[in-house]
Design a protein around this motif. Structure first.
Motif, short mmCIF file in Angstrom:
data_model
loop_
_atom_site.label_atom_id
_atom_site.label_comp_id
_atom_site.label_asym_id
_atom_site.label_seq_id
_atom_site.Cartn_x
_atom_site.Cartn_y
_atom_site.Cartn_z
N LYS A 81 -4.96 -4.39 3.93
CA LYS A 81 -4.00 -3.32 3.64
C LYS A 81 -4.67 -2.26 3.02
CE LYS A 81 -0.59 -6.79 1.75
NZ LYS A 81 -0.14 -7.31 0.53
N ARG A 84 -5.42 0.12 5.81
CA ARG A 84 -4.38 0.45 6.71
C ARG A 84 -3.76 1.90 5.65
NH1 ARG A 84 -2.13 -4.26 8.24
NH2 ARG A 84 -1.62 -4.71 6.12
N ASP A 161 0.92 -0.81 -1.14
CA ASP A 161 0.82 -2.28 -1.30
C ASP A 161 -0.51 -2.55 -0.79
OD1 ASP A 161 1.08 -4.97 -1.59
OD2 ASP A 161 2.31 -4.95 0.14
N ILE A 162 -1.45 -2.48 -1.80
CA ILE A 162 -2.79 -3.01 -1.49
C ILE A 162 -3.42 -4.11 -2.02
CG2 ILE A 162 -3.46 -0.63 -0.89
CD1 ILE A 162 -4.77 -0.32 -3.60
#
Length: 165
Positions: A81, A84, A161-162
């Motif tokens: 994540k 990304r 959202d990581i």
């Protein structure tokens, strides 16, 4: 809690940028335990909700760029994540031996404010829902409580959202 301490570089930068903050000092207990346990210790030592206390993690992307991630101390960074979020194929956390050379900070005292260079910063999406957050003041034993929106603006940070859920 310790008594009033001298200002850190992070505090001086926040002063210069006119971003109000409250300094919090605690007995530092850095050690071999993992980041999660240390971060939870910090939140507990300050009597704060762990969801408001963010830890700073530095990573290097496949392209060689450095990125800074802020996640709640009870959470873990999801590397897929995280990659990304910054448009990288992959990211890996910086080895501890490189942390000081790249950021200017030591483990347990790393802050997104005042690094050697202004790296891209990504806060976990939960920060956008908070009025105030706690981040390291740049050394073990010191934290600053600051307005989340003002901190995000100062750092030109994005949210995503990581965390590994």
């Amino acid at each position: 809690m310790k008594q009033k301490e001298e200002k850190t570089n992070v505090m001086r930068i926040l002063d210069r940028e006119k971003v109000p903050y409250t300094a919090h000092f605690y007995e530092g207990a850095g050690g071999p335990e993992g980041d999660r346990e240390y971060g939870l210790h910090v939140a507990q030592a300050m009597g704060q909700d762990a969801a408001r206390v963010f830890k700073t993690l530095a990573a290097r992307g496949a392209s060689g760029g450095v990125y800074v991630y802020e996640v709640p101390v009870a959470e873990s960074l999801d590397l897929k994540k995280a990659a990304r979020a910054v448009g990288e194929k992959s990211v890996e956390l910086l080895p501890l031996a490189q942390l000081n050379a790249v950021t200017g900070y030591v483990r347990g005292g790393c802050s997104p404010v005042g690094m050697k260079k202004q790296y891209p910063v990504v806060f976990d999406a939960s920060a956008a829902e908070l009025d105030r957050v706690y981040i390291s003041a740049g050394r073990i034993g010191a934290q600053v409580e600051v307005s989340a929106p003002e901190l995000l603006a100062l750092l030109r940070a994005q949210t995503a959202d990581i965390t590994a859920r």
